[in-house]
Structure formats: structure tokens, C-alpha cells
Motif scaffolding. Structure first.
Motif, mmCIF file in Angstrom:
data_model
loop_
_atom_site.group_PDB
_atom_site.id
_atom_site.type_symbol
_atom_site.label_atom_id
_atom_site.label_comp_id
_atom_site.label_asym_id
_atom_site.label_seq_id
_atom_site.Cartn_x
_atom_site.Cartn_y
_atom_site.Cartn_z
ATOM 1 N N GLU A 195 -5.349 13.112 18.633
ATOM 2 C CA GLU A 195 -4.445 12.667 17.960
ATOM 3 C C GLU A 195 -4.195 11.737 17.199
ATOM 4 O O GLU A 195 -3.369 11.503 16.319
ATOM 5 N N LEU A 196 -6.005 11.697 16.602
ATOM 6 C CA LEU A 196 -5.144 12.183 14.214
ATOM 7 C C LEU A 196 -4.712 13.689 13.889
ATOM 8 O O LEU A 196 -3.941 13.480 13.023
ATOM 9 N N LEU A 197 -5.442 14.042 15.175
ATOM 10 C CA LEU A 197 -4.300 15.635 14.374
ATOM 11 C C LEU A 197 -2.710 15.647 14.791
ATOM 12 O O LEU A 197 -1.866 15.742 13.843
ATOM 13 N N ALA A 198 -2.033 14.974 15.725
ATOM 14 C CA ALA A 198 -1.137 14.668 15.754
ATOM 15 C C ALA A 198 0.130 13.970 14.695
ATOM 16 O O ALA A 198 0.877 13.669 14.317
ATOM 17 N N ARG A 199 -0.454 12.672 14.314
ATOM 18 C CA ARG A 199 -0.335 12.130 13.288
ATOM 19 C C ARG A 199 -0.431 12.329 12.098
ATOM 20 O O ARG A 199 0.599 12.446 10.913
ATOM 21 N N VAL A 200 -1.331 13.420 11.104
ATOM 22 C CA VAL A 200 -1.420 13.548 10.109
ATOM 23 C C VAL A 200 -1.543 15.087 9.951
ATOM 24 O O VAL A 200 -0.600 16.127 9.119
ATOM 25 N N GLY A 201 -0.692 16.150 11.255
ATOM 26 C CA GLY A 201 -0.560 17.769 11.351
ATOM 27 C C GLY A 201 0.776 17.609 10.598
ATOM 28 O O GLY A 201 0.542 19.049 9.848
ATOM 29 N N PRO A 202 1.540 16.672 10.656
ATOM 30 C CA PRO A 202 3.143 17.614 9.791
ATOM 31 C C PRO A 202 2.470 17.185 8.113
ATOM 32 O O PRO A 202 3.226 17.832 7.919
ATOM 33 N N ARG A 203 2.171 16.361 8.340
ATOM 34 C CA ARG A 203 1.729 16.418 6.669
ATOM 35 C C ARG A 203 1.253 17.199 6.695
ATOM 36 O O ARG A 203 1.183 17.500 4.447
ATOM 37 N N ILE A 204 -0.162 18.448 6.548
ATOM 38 C CA ILE A 204 -0.685 18.800 6.386
ATOM 39 C C ILE A 204 -0.609 19.948 6.558
ATOM 40 O O ILE A 204 -1.359 21.021 6.754
ATOM 41 N N ALA A 205 0.234 21.026 7.090
ATOM 42 C CA ALA A 205 0.168 21.992 7.711
ATOM 43 C C ALA A 205 1.279 22.589 6.627
ATOM 44 O O ALA A 205 2.008 22.175 5.384
ATOM 45 N N LEU A 249 -2.251 6.791 8.712
ATOM 46 C CA LEU A 249 -2.791 5.530 9.360
ATOM 47 C C LEU A 249 -3.152 4.298 8.834
ATOM 48 O O LEU A 249 -2.674 2.715 9.535
ATOM 49 N N LEU A 250 -1.600 4.001 7.354
ATOM 50 C CA LEU A 250 -2.174 2.685 6.763
ATOM 51 C C LEU A 250 -1.382 1.487 7.374
ATOM 52 O O LEU A 250 -1.438 0.670 7.345
ATOM 53 N N PRO A 251 0.101 2.290 7.916
ATOM 54 C CA PRO A 251 0.960 1.139 8.510
ATOM 55 C C PRO A 251 0.223 0.365 10.087
ATOM 56 O O PRO A 251 1.039 -0.881 9.202
ATOM 57 N N GLU A 252 0.008 0.784 10.174
ATOM 58 C CA GLU A 252 -0.398 0.697 11.463
ATOM 59 C C GLU A 252 -2.511 -0.336 11.153
ATOM 60 O O GLU A 252 -2.012 -0.973 12.380
ATOM 61 N N TYR A 253 -2.868 0.271 10.912
ATOM 62 C CA TYR A 253 -4.500 0.230 10.886
ATOM 63 C C TYR A 253 -4.911 -0.891 9.637
ATOM 64 O O TYR A 253 -5.871 -1.334 9.917
ATOM 65 N N LEU A 254 -4.276 -1.067 8.723
ATOM 66 C CA LEU A 254 -4.784 -1.559 7.218
ATOM 67 C C LEU A 254 -3.340 -2.101 6.984
ATOM 68 O O LEU A 254 -2.744 -1.722 6.217
ATOM 69 N N PRO A 255 -2.627 -2.760 7.490
ATOM 70 C CA PRO A 255 -0.868 -3.365 6.558
ATOM 71 C C PRO A 255 -1.491 -4.764 6.038
ATOM 72 O O PRO A 255 -2.409 -5.939 5.964
ATOM 73 N N ALA A 256 -0.741 -5.041 4.889
ATOM 74 C CA ALA A 256 -0.956 -5.803 4.545
ATOM 75 C C ALA A 256 -0.790 -7.414 5.066
ATOM 76 O O ALA A 256 -0.211 -7.406 6.024
#
Length: 359
Positions: A68-78, A136-143
């Protein structure tokens, strides 16, 4: 020494210091064929996928959370393949980064295991850590907003018996290698070089506010003053709830919502610290006890963080910017793991209730 001799000396010194020509464009040990044949990702990691417990011990994530983490960050690090070489895939880049965060091994060790260059490991760790933070910031560590602050206060009141508490504040020194030409900026009172992680933690050990990158020589109070959170606390821009009456103390009127910290922090309207001194009267002693119980939440969160991500147990031989990226990534991964574990338990409890024969 005359001018001619000086020129000869300079020419000889330049000749001795010039770089040696590269023998390989890509070393055979780190070639694409060797990486697929003997690299840790293509051999060990694939075998670890057959055992979820061993996979979790290796990466601190289960197979499902890793995917699941790979699905979130994969497009950013490819990366794009070229005619000269094949790019390292997103899954392998994520595995390299998580392996460093979970162990703190040297880049040279990870380079040998994964059959990639040492500088490549450094770039992968920095880039993937930044991508994890951004994804992950917007969902798991928002202001936090006002409703979030109220929920945090309810958690401290019910779990730790400290009403009107919005979070526990403290700083953690992350030991790094002495940066070049930094003087004593990163030298702390413990005799090491470090950057400061300033965090606000709620009653469930979740990070709600983090500020990373303070100089090690700065105290916790100074780190709070220099942080964006401290500036918002002074300016009143954190969207804190309005004063509320504490149950059992209605005669005192509405009381402000506060953060709790140790003696290193200043006493302010929205920031409480214990009464100083070893001998305090009875009521003050009770207050110190209650504040200590609420304040230890952040200490426990730091303990969970350092036991989960073992890079905190070693000196990080990286630049301050890379260290900051790694610390931010572990903080948001900490929240990601705890929230996902809580959701899984809730789904399991709901399914057990629905399938119970009495329902």
C-alpha cells in the motif's frame, strides 16, 4: 625556492592529486545482471514475502502495508530507463530506504547487499524519505483544527486525567556526524552532534505536530521559540479552542487549553510546566504528578519511534538535510503504522460482531 622550482612543485602536486581514471562505467558486481542474480531485493526480499513475520521484522511493515505504501509513493520515486542502463525500480528503492530507516546500517553495507552504488543509496534514502513525507502528510499528520484539538483534549482527560490538555511537548536529539564547517552549532550538552526533533503528541502516542532541524546546541525552549509551532503559539494562530470550565472546578471559571512540557520550556498561558524544586506543598505535588503522567506520553512516543526505527540507535553519518528527511519520514510512518493497525483491529472487531451466532 625560485619561481621555476615553485612551478615544478605545483605541477607535481597537481599530478599526484589528480583523480584516477575510472576502470568501469558500472562495476560488474553492481551490474543489472548481478543485481538480479545476487542482490538482496531479488533474492532475500522475495523469500521473505513467504513469511509475514520475518518480512515485518526486516522492514517494520507487513507485506500489505508495504504494498500500500508503494502504491502511494511509487509514482513519486519512479525513474526513467535509458539506453545506457535500467533504472532501479520503485519497489527496490522503497526497500533500500526502509532498510536504512529500520536498521541505521551504513550506506556501504546496504550498497553491498543490494548491489548498487554507495552514492546511489544516499540519493535513494533522501529522495524516498521526502516522498514518504509528502505522500502521507495530508492524511496521517495534518495540521490540527479546532475539532481535532477538542478530540485530543478529551483523550487526555479520559485516559490521563489531565483536563484541557492539547498535547505533550518535548524535544529529542537525533545524533548525526559532525557536519563540515559547522563549528559548535550542532554540538549539544551531551557531547554529541545532533539535530532536534520537536514534537507534540496526543493521548494515543500519535504525532500531531513535528518540527525537525533545530541545531543541537539549542535548548528545548529555544527550539520551541524558533519553530513554526512556537510562533503560532505566541501569535494565537493555532486555532485553539476557547477557554472551558474544568469539571469539579466551576468556581474558578473558564480555564485555557494548554500543552504540557518539562522544566526546559517556559511558562505561558497555553503552556504548562511543573512547579520547580524538590520540595513542594501537597497541592503542587499532586499537580506535578498529574502533569508528569500527561507529559510522559511524548517520552513513550519517542521510545516507540526509536525501537521501531533503529536508525535512532546509531549515529547517522549523513548530512543534516538527509537526516531531517529521514526523521520526518519515520514520524509520519509511525502515525501510518498505528492508524492502520487501529483500523485493522476495528474491522476485525466489527466482522466478529456481525458473524457472531447470537446476532
Amino acid at each position: 625556492m625560485n619561481r621555476k622550482q615553485r612551478r615544478i612543485f605545483v605541477a607535481a602536486l597537481f599530478y599526484l592529486r589528480r583523480k584516477k581514471p575510472r576502470r568501469h562505467w558500472v562495476h560488474p558486481i553492481r551490474s543489472e545482471a548481478a543485481r538480479r542474480e545476487c542482490g538482496e531485493y531479488h533474492r532475500l526480499v522475495m523469500e521473505l514475502r513467504l513469511d509475514d513475520d520475518m518480512f515485518r521484522e526486516h522492514f517494520r511493515l507487513s507485506k500489505e502495508l508495504f504494498d500500500e505504501l508503494l502504491a502511494r509513493v511509487g509514482p513519486r520515486i519512479a525513474k526513467m530507463n535509458t539506453r545506457f542502463r535500467q533504472a532501479i525500480g520503485p519497489a527496490q528503492r522503497l526497500a533500500i530506504c526502509l532498510r536504512y530507516l529500520s536498521t541505521g546500517d551504513s550506506f556501504r553495507t546496504i550498497s553491498s547487499n543490494y548491489r548498487v552504488g554507495r552514492c546511489t543509496v544516499g540519493r535513494v534514502v533522501k529522495e524516498v524519505s521526502a516522498a514518504i513525507w509528502d505522500a502521507l502528510l495530508p492524511e496521517y499528520l495534518p495540521a490540527p483544527c479546532m475539532e481535532d484539538w477538542r478530540a485530543i483534549a478529551d483523550g487526555f482527560s479520559h485516559r490521563w486525567n489531565f483536563p484541557n490538555c492539547l498535547g505533550s511537548v518535548d524535544g529529542k536529539h537525533v545524533v548525526i556526524e559532525a557536519p563540515d564547517n559547522s563549528g559548535s552549532l550542532y554540538y549539544n550538552y551531551k557531547g554529541t552532534y545532533s539535530i532536534v526533533l520537536l514534537a507534540v503528541v496526543d493521548a494515543d502516542y500519535l504525532f500531531r505536530v513535528v518540527d525537525v532541524g533545530g541545531y543541537g546546541r539549542t535548548s528545548d525552549g529555544g527550539s520551541l521559540y524558533n519553530s513554526a509551532f512556537g510562533e503560532g503559539l505566541r501569535d494565537g494562530t493555532l486555532d485553539l479552542p476557547e477557554d472551558a470550565v474544568i469539571p469539579g472546578s466551576e468556581h474558578r471559571g473558564p480555564m485555557p487549553f494548554v500543552f504540557v512540557g518539562d522544566e526546559a520550556f517556559p511558562l505561558r498561558r497555553n503552556l504548562m510546566r511543573p512547579f520547580p524544586g524538590p520540595h513542594v506543598p501537597g497541592e503542587q505535588r499532586v499537580y506535578n504528578y498529574r502533569l508528569s503522567r500527561a507529559r510522559l506520553v511524548v517520552e513513550c512516543a519517542f521510545g516507540i519511534l526509536s525501537s521501531q526505527w533503529r536508525m535512532y540507535r546509531r549515529m547517522m553519518a549523513v548530512s543534516p538535510t538527509t537526516a531531517e528527511a529521514c526523521v520526518r519520514a519515520t514520524c509520519v510512518l509511525h502515525n501510518y503504522l498505528r492508524v492502520m493497525t487501529l483500523r485493522r483491529r476495528q474491522r476485525a472487531d466489527n466482522s466478529s460482531v456481525l458473524t457472531h451466532p447470537c446476532h
